[in-house]
Write a protein that holds these residues in place. Sequence first.
Motif: not given
Length: 425
Positions: A61-62, A264-269, A275-278
């Motif tokens: 996902v990341l 990079l910060v936007e991608a991490l967020g 990932v939290g939802v999944i």
Amino acid sequence: MLLLGAIFFVLMFAGLPIAFAIGIAGFSFFLGAGSIPVSIGVQQVATASQSFPLLAVPFFVLAGHMMNRTGITTRLIACSNVLVSWMAGGLAQVCIVLSTLMGGVSGSAVADAAMEARILGPDMIRRGYSRGFTGAVIAVGSLITATIPPSLGLILYGFVGNVSIGKLFLAGVIPGLVMMAAMMFTAWLVARKRGYQAEGAELPTARDVWRAIRDAKWALLFPVILLVAIRGGIFTASEVGAFAVVYAMLVGVLLHRELTWSGLVEALGEAVLDVGVIMLIILMSGMVGYAIIFEQAPQTIAAAMLGLTQEPVLVILLILLFLFIAGLFVESTVLVLMLTPIFVPLVTRLGVDPVHFGILMMSVITLGGMTPPVGVAMYTVCGILRCPIEEYCRESLPFLAAIILVILALALLPGVVLFLPNIVG
């Protein structure tokens, strides 16, 4: 078991988030079963998180979010444009080919559909394509992304069903390409009938094709490296997910030089939210999985289906019909987690390869995301394009028919799906 299912559907259609609907339904089972301590349910939630293979999900996902900020997506669009924009319905063909190429980047049908709807959708509408046709091409075409490796759905199926993820990745390549060909042919037929013109006047030269492929080489190489690394024993599925993150950073910083600190910060967020939802769904499904096994649901369903027929092909078709209907109402991740433990033992008992069945299962339930009443990809695309659902449904029928025919052919011809796994493995 029926009570558990009833509670889940009531809560889901009442608007409760899917993860909480699963959790409450699973916890209700332990409260109602006097012979099982409630603490077992809590233990199952914790147990579901203790899996090394499951690390592949957050890593991929990341990696998908990071690759969208490294210039890979724009290069894939340019490559697709050179390859197929000369055909009738040029931009529609570009969308379909892009979904195929994006399968090696995002691994998510909904992510691919949202990206194409934002980037290519407005251009298609400005050039005379109807909103319904545009939405149908993008949404149904995103099914290819969920089949071509690395597919997040196949990772979950392999994790839950104890099936080789490497073989599943290999098995998804040919079906994904067949779906691409079927979608392109359907789009060509509709475009010829409606007069949707090609974007390019003539076939691209070999030099143009080579230049486009060379510019997109790092994106095109990624799925190849991934498959070689897994099947060659260099990485496990989880380790290759971590490699994908490193690969995305190297491409974005050193090669394309387009990955910024803010990107990079936007991608991490975004990855944390996804990932939290999944993972919340996966954790809550631990209780339901225990309930399914405790109630011997796999054995009951197997006995019922085998009571109708002993012919493996007919049983598989019955299962696919059930999965298609279920996929109309329930999100694909939930179906994978809940139904894989039921059907994998059944098809294995019938002599059907679980890798073959995994490709069929993921294709059918992911297709539910492109159809009403609760299709996530459908609503995402229609919302972005401001397309009426009725128009989308009408325009999507030829594409859905083409995909269903492909799935039926793959069900009857397992050698097509298992060709690459058998050669490599």
